[in-house]
Write an enzyme that holds these catalytic residues in place. Structure first.
Site, PDB file in Angstrom:
ATOM      1  N   ARG A   1       2.245 -11.319   5.906  1.00  0.00           N
ATOM      2  CA  ARG A   1       3.711 -11.365   5.901  1.00  0.00           C
ATOM      3  C   ARG A   1       4.332 -10.843   7.196  1.00  0.00           C
ATOM      4  O   ARG A   1       5.537 -10.962   7.395  1.00  0.00           O
ATOM      5  CB  ARG A   1       4.252 -10.555   4.718  1.00  0.00           C
ATOM      6  CG  ARG A   1       3.778 -11.080   3.366  1.00  0.00           C
ATOM      7  CD  ARG A   1       4.472 -10.358   2.247  1.00  0.00           C
ATOM      8  NE  ARG A   1       3.947 -10.735   0.945  1.00  0.00           N
ATOM      9  CZ  ARG A   1       4.423 -10.300  -0.211  1.00  0.00           C
ATOM     10  NH1 ARG A   1       5.446  -9.469  -0.223  1.00  0.00           N
ATOM     11  NH2 ARG A   1       3.896 -10.687  -1.354  1.00  0.00           N
TER      12      ARG A   1
ATOM     13  N   PRO B   1       0.829  -1.209   0.000  1.00  0.00           N
ATOM     14  CA  PRO B   1       0.000   0.000   0.000  1.00  0.00           C
ATOM     15  C   PRO B   1       0.861   1.257   0.000  1.00  0.00           C
ATOM     16  O   PRO B   1       1.806   1.371   0.780  1.00  0.00           O
ATOM     17  CB  PRO B   1      -0.795  -0.127   1.301  1.00  0.00           C
ATOM     18  CG  PRO B   1      -0.794  -1.597   1.601  1.00  0.00           C
ATOM     19  CD  PRO B   1       0.526  -2.107   1.126  1.00  0.00           C
ATOM     20  N   GLU B   2       0.553   2.187  -0.894  1.00  0.00           N
ATOM     21  CA  GLU B   2       1.281   3.440  -0.977  1.00  0.00           C
ATOM     22  C   GLU B   2       0.413   4.571  -0.423  1.00  0.00           C
ATOM     23  O   GLU B   2      -0.662   4.324   0.128  1.00  0.00           O
ATOM     24  CB  GLU B   2       1.699   3.698  -2.430  1.00  0.00           C
ATOM     25  CG  GLU B   2       2.676   2.670  -2.979  1.00  0.00           C
ATOM     26  CD  GLU B   2       4.067   2.776  -2.356  1.00  0.00           C
ATOM     27  OE1 GLU B   2       4.356   3.779  -1.668  1.00  0.00           O
ATOM     28  OE2 GLU B   2       4.871   1.852  -2.546  1.00  0.00           O
TER      29      GLU B   2
ATOM     30  N   ARG C   1      23.290  16.116  -9.497  1.00  0.00           N
ATOM     31  CA  ARG C   1      23.068  14.694  -9.218  1.00  0.00           C
ATOM     32  C   ARG C   1      22.877  13.913 -10.506  1.00  0.00           C
ATOM     33  O   ARG C   1      22.317  14.413 -11.489  1.00  0.00           O
ATOM     34  CB  ARG C   1      21.870  14.511  -8.299  1.00  0.00           C
ATOM     35  CG  ARG C   1      22.032  15.197  -6.940  1.00  0.00           C
ATOM     36  CD  ARG C   1      20.950  14.803  -5.981  1.00  0.00           C
ATOM     37  NE  ARG C   1      20.972  13.376  -5.701  1.00  0.00           N
ATOM     38  CZ  ARG C   1      20.101  12.758  -4.904  1.00  0.00           C
ATOM     39  NH1 ARG C   1      19.142  13.467  -4.311  1.00  0.00           N
ATOM     40  NH2 ARG C   1      20.171  11.458  -4.698  1.00  0.00           N
TER      41      ARG C   1
ATOM     42  N   HIS D   1      -4.236 -14.939   9.967  1.00  0.00           N
ATOM     43  CA  HIS D   1      -3.415 -13.725   9.894  1.00  0.00           C
ATOM     44  C   HIS D   1      -4.099 -12.493  10.475  1.00  0.00           C
ATOM     45  O   HIS D   1      -3.609 -11.378  10.286  1.00  0.00           O
ATOM     46  CB  HIS D   1      -2.965 -13.438   8.450  1.00  0.00           C
ATOM     47  CG  HIS D   1      -2.318 -14.591   7.768  1.00  0.00           C
ATOM     48  ND1 HIS D   1      -1.253 -15.276   8.306  1.00  0.00           N
ATOM     49  CD2 HIS D   1      -2.594 -15.190   6.567  1.00  0.00           C
ATOM     50  CE1 HIS D   1      -0.889 -16.250   7.477  1.00  0.00           C
ATOM     51  NE2 HIS D   1      -1.681 -16.224   6.424  1.00  0.00           N
TER      52      HIS D   1
END
Length: 271
Positions: A110, A2-3, A152, A91
């Site tokens: 996880r 998830p972002e 950079r 879970h």
């Protein structure tokens, strides 16, 4: 994983359903996730009122009377609001109990997520203090990107995904923003003009706002706090579309590994 748009979607769902409620306690079925579950979590929470559900980067901040719960979903974690009498499934590692019979249930196959408790300012926590500005904050501008990019040589895709520079631009959204900006993801950061950075900053905000409005992106097992998937995947222009025609020029979209992540782009439109 998830972002930012997915976490913001979850935050909004939890805020509308849980803010103002009082904790009855907590049940932990594991000793720890990525980090140990706070000792005595049940007693810490019992009787505390949940005043606000906030977000910093991909962290949820549940602000209570005596402190703040810091929660991270990890790779595949998700939260659901359920009735207390619903038996936990596989879970379902953590339950935060409310005195009206509802439960905030954390499932994490996880076990890369985390839940921490702090009585200090959560913004000063070691996990959060080094993060860059939020993409919707006034500090995040094209001039900010241009200044940070000087001299950079890192690929621009890795640059905008650096959470110390700006939070929330995950792999999916970096691909989409660079496509809409016409910037090749492998282009050296220091070789992009100020004008292009001005456009890129605006497009990053637009892409993230679109994803939030759509409830995030459905990849693997993301869902919001009600178990409903996001729909931004239906609007993806390049991510996951290797070999398909570019939606802008018709040229075949390509995929390469850039900065260790899958990158999708049009070699004709992006330079």
């Amino acid at each position: 994983m998830p972002e930012l748009p997915e976490v913001e979607t979850v935050r909004r769902g939890l805020a509308s359903r849980l803010e103002g409620k009082t904790f009855l306690g907590a049940v932990s079925r594991v000793a720890g996730l990525r980090l140990p579950v706070p000792a005595g979590l049940h007693d810490l929470l019992a009787g505390q009122r949940l005043h606000a559900v906030e977000r910093r980067a991909k962290y949820l901040l549940l602000r209570c009377d005596g402190g703040t719960l810091i929660l991270h979903l990890g790779m595949s974690g998700y939260l659901r609001v359920v009735d207390r009498d619903l038996p936990p499934g596989r879970h379902d590692h953590l339950d935060l109990l409310f005195d009206d019979g509802q439960v905030l249930r954390f499932n994490d196959a996880r076990r890369f997520g985390l839940l921490l408790w702090t009585t200090a300012d959560p913004q000063e926590h070691p996990l959060l203090v080094g993060l860059g500005p939020e993409p919707f904050a006034g500090a995040f501008t094209g001039d900010y990107l241009h200044e940070r990019a000087r001299g950079r040589t890192v690929p621009v895709k890795a640059f905008i995904m650096d959470q110390r520079l700006v939070v929330g631009v995950g792999n999916i959204y970096a691909n989409e923003a660079l496509f809409l900006s016409g910037i090749h993801p492998a282009r050296a950061t220091g070789r992009i003009s100020r004008d292009r950075y001005l456009r890129l900053a605006d497009i990053i905000r637009t892409v993230l706002a679109e994803a939030i409005a759509a409830g995030g992106t459905t990849l693997r097992d993301f869902s919001d706090s009600d178990g409903k998937p996001g729909y931004f995947a239906l609007s993806l222009r390049v991510y996951g579309r290797e070999g398909e025609p570019c939606p802008r020029c018709g040229h075949t979209l390509r995929q390469e590994r850039i900065g260790g992540r899958s990158s999708f782009f049009c070699s004709r439109c992006q330079h």
